[in-house]
Design a protein around this motif. Sequence first.
Motif, mmCIF file in Angstrom:
data_model
loop_
_atom_site.group_PDB
_atom_site.id
_atom_site.type_symbol
_atom_site.label_atom_id
_atom_site.label_comp_id
_atom_site.label_asym_id
_atom_site.label_seq_id
_atom_site.Cartn_x
_atom_site.Cartn_y
_atom_site.Cartn_z
ATOM 1 N N GLY A 116 63.366 102.254 90.420
ATOM 2 C CA GLY A 116 64.576 102.064 89.631
ATOM 3 C C GLY A 116 64.319 102.376 88.175
ATOM 4 N N PRO A 117 65.343 102.274 87.327
ATOM 5 C CA PRO A 117 65.176 102.606 85.923
ATOM 6 C C PRO A 117 64.184 101.703 85.190
ATOM 7 C CG PRO A 117 67.372 101.716 86.350
ATOM 8 C CD PRO A 117 66.679 101.851 87.671
ATOM 9 N N ALA A 118 64.124 100.436 85.533
ATOM 10 C CA ALA A 118 63.231 99.526 84.805
ATOM 11 C C ALA A 118 62.311 98.746 85.736
ATOM 12 C CB ALA A 118 64.062 98.546 83.993
ATOM 13 N N ALA A 119 62.315 99.051 87.020
ATOM 14 C CA ALA A 119 61.526 98.261 87.964
ATOM 15 C C ALA A 119 60.893 99.155 89.024
ATOM 16 C CB ALA A 119 62.428 97.226 88.636
ATOM 17 N N ALA A 120 59.995 98.571 89.777
ATOM 18 C CA ALA A 120 59.361 99.276 90.882
ATOM 19 C C ALA A 120 60.386 99.488 91.995
ATOM 20 C CB ALA A 120 58.195 98.447 91.391
ATOM 21 N N SER A 121 60.038 100.326 92.942
ATOM 22 C CA SER A 121 60.941 100.600 94.062
ATOM 23 C C SER A 121 61.130 99.337 94.905
ATOM 24 C CB SER A 121 60.377 101.714 94.934
ATOM 25 O OG SER A 121 59.241 101.254 95.647
ATOM 26 N N VAL A 122 62.163 99.346 95.727
ATOM 27 C CA VAL A 122 62.445 98.226 96.626
ATOM 28 C C VAL A 122 61.248 98.003 97.542
ATOM 29 C CG1 VAL A 122 63.887 97.510 98.579
ATOM 30 C CG2 VAL A 122 64.948 98.503 96.543
ATOM 31 N N VAL A 123 60.672 99.077 98.064
ATOM 32 C CA VAL A 123 59.535 98.960 98.979
ATOM 33 C C VAL A 123 58.327 98.359 98.261
ATOM 34 C CG1 VAL A 123 57.904 100.292 100.376
ATOM 35 C CG2 VAL A 123 60.338 100.794 100.496
ATOM 36 N N GLU A 124 58.038 98.832 97.052
ATOM 37 C CA GLU A 124 56.907 98.273 96.312
ATOM 38 C C GLU A 124 57.116 96.789 96.024
ATOM 39 O OE1 GLU A 124 54.730 98.549 91.996
ATOM 40 O OE2 GLU A 124 55.633 100.391 92.769
ATOM 41 N N GLN A 125 58.306 96.408 95.607
ATOM 42 C CA GLN A 125 58.588 94.996 95.341
ATOM 43 C C GLN A 125 58.428 94.161 96.606
ATOM 44 O OE1 GLN A 125 62.177 94.165 92.942
ATOM 45 N NE2 GLN A 125 62.245 96.369 92.564
ATOM 46 N N ALA A 126 58.878 94.710 97.742
ATOM 47 C CA ALA A 126 58.752 93.995 99.021
ATOM 48 C C ALA A 126 57.282 93.836 99.406
ATOM 49 C CB ALA A 126 59.513 94.735 100.110
ATOM 50 N N LEU A 127 56.489 94.882 99.200
ATOM 51 C CA LEU A 127 55.059 94.807 99.527
ATOM 52 C C LEU A 127 54.338 93.808 98.624
ATOM 53 C CD1 LEU A 127 54.421 98.571 100.197
ATOM 54 C CD2 LEU A 127 54.231 96.720 101.871
ATOM 55 N N ARG A 128 54.717 93.747 97.357
ATOM 56 C CA ARG A 128 54.128 92.756 96.451
ATOM 57 C C ARG A 128 54.496 91.330 96.895
ATOM 58 N NH1 ARG A 128 51.889 94.473 91.792
ATOM 59 N NH2 ARG A 128 52.097 96.681 91.313
ATOM 60 N N ARG A 129 55.722 91.157 97.350
ATOM 61 C CA ARG A 129 56.156 89.847 97.834
ATOM 62 C C ARG A 129 55.365 89.451 99.086
ATOM 63 N NH1 ARG A 129 62.377 88.162 98.541
ATOM 64 N NH2 ARG A 129 62.174 88.226 96.295
ATOM 65 N N ARG A 130 55.134 90.429 99.985
ATOM 66 C CA ARG A 130 54.352 90.167 101.195
ATOM 67 C C ARG A 130 52.914 89.775 100.838
ATOM 68 N NH1 ARG A 130 56.614 92.911 106.030
ATOM 69 N NH2 ARG A 130 54.500 93.275 106.785
ATOM 70 N N ALA A 131 52.336 90.458 99.842
ATOM 71 C CA ALA A 131 50.970 90.157 99.414
ATOM 72 C C ALA A 131 50.902 88.747 98.828
ATOM 73 C CB ALA A 131 50.498 91.188 98.397
ATOM 74 N N ALA A 132 51.893 88.376 98.035
ATOM 75 C CA ALA A 132 51.921 87.038 97.447
ATOM 76 C C ALA A 132 52.063 85.974 98.539
ATOM 77 C CB ALA A 132 53.062 86.926 96.442
ATOM 78 N N ARG A 133 52.905 86.243 99.523
ATOM 79 C CA ARG A 133 53.107 85.294 100.616
ATOM 80 C C ARG A 133 51.815 85.100 101.426
ATOM 81 N NH1 ARG A 133 58.064 87.093 102.703
ATOM 82 N NH2 ARG A 133 56.967 88.606 103.942
ATOM 83 N N ALA A 134 51.027 86.187 101.566
ATOM 84 C CA ALA A 134 49.752 86.115 102.298
ATOM 85 C C ALA A 134 48.601 85.666 101.396
ATOM 86 C CB ALA A 134 49.438 87.469 102.910
ATOM 87 N N GLN A 135 48.907 85.400 100.132
ATOM 88 C CA GLN A 135 47.919 84.952 99.142
ATOM 89 C C GLN A 135 46.786 85.965 98.960
ATOM 90 O OE1 GLN A 135 46.814 81.034 100.466
ATOM 91 N NE2 GLN A 135 48.727 80.152 99.736
ATOM 92 N N ARG A 136 47.153 87.256 98.947
ATOM 93 C CA ARG A 136 46.191 88.324 98.663
ATOM 94 C C ARG A 136 46.260 88.652 97.180
ATOM 95 N NH1 ARG A 136 48.711 90.794 102.820
ATOM 96 N NH2 ARG A 136 49.367 92.484 101.482
#
Length: 128
Positions: A74-94
């Motif tokens: 997006g104009p000021a943020a990462a892509s939807v997929v990248e944001q989702a992958l970061r959320r998955r990593a945080a949920r898995a505590q990686r």
Amino acid sequence: RVGYRRRRPMDAGQTPGCQTPGCGAPGGDALAARDAPGLLALPTEILVRVVSLLPAPEDVARAAICCKALSAPGPAAASVVEQALRRRAARAQRALPPRLPAEESSWTQFLLWDERRARVHDDRAAAA
């Protein structure tokens, strides 16, 4: 064996681009996008949540491939997929590095491989 379907010819209101009917992205099925709200009409936070809840990293990769608008930053943020992958990593505590490693070409690719590596490591630990 994986079967491949032939692409159907484009209809009169359709242009090359996203081929997902009703997606709403430029180049998608114009008739379906006009008749029903498209996936991309949802707020970004909802899209991120939906993609982050997909069962496997391969499914996230397929979503990125099927709808280019989900993998475009997006104009000021990462892509939807990248944001989702970061959320998955945080949920898995990686833990993620603060910067993209030099040998990697994109955050999305790095995050997908990181999740797959973690899954293989977890599978081996469970088998031992």
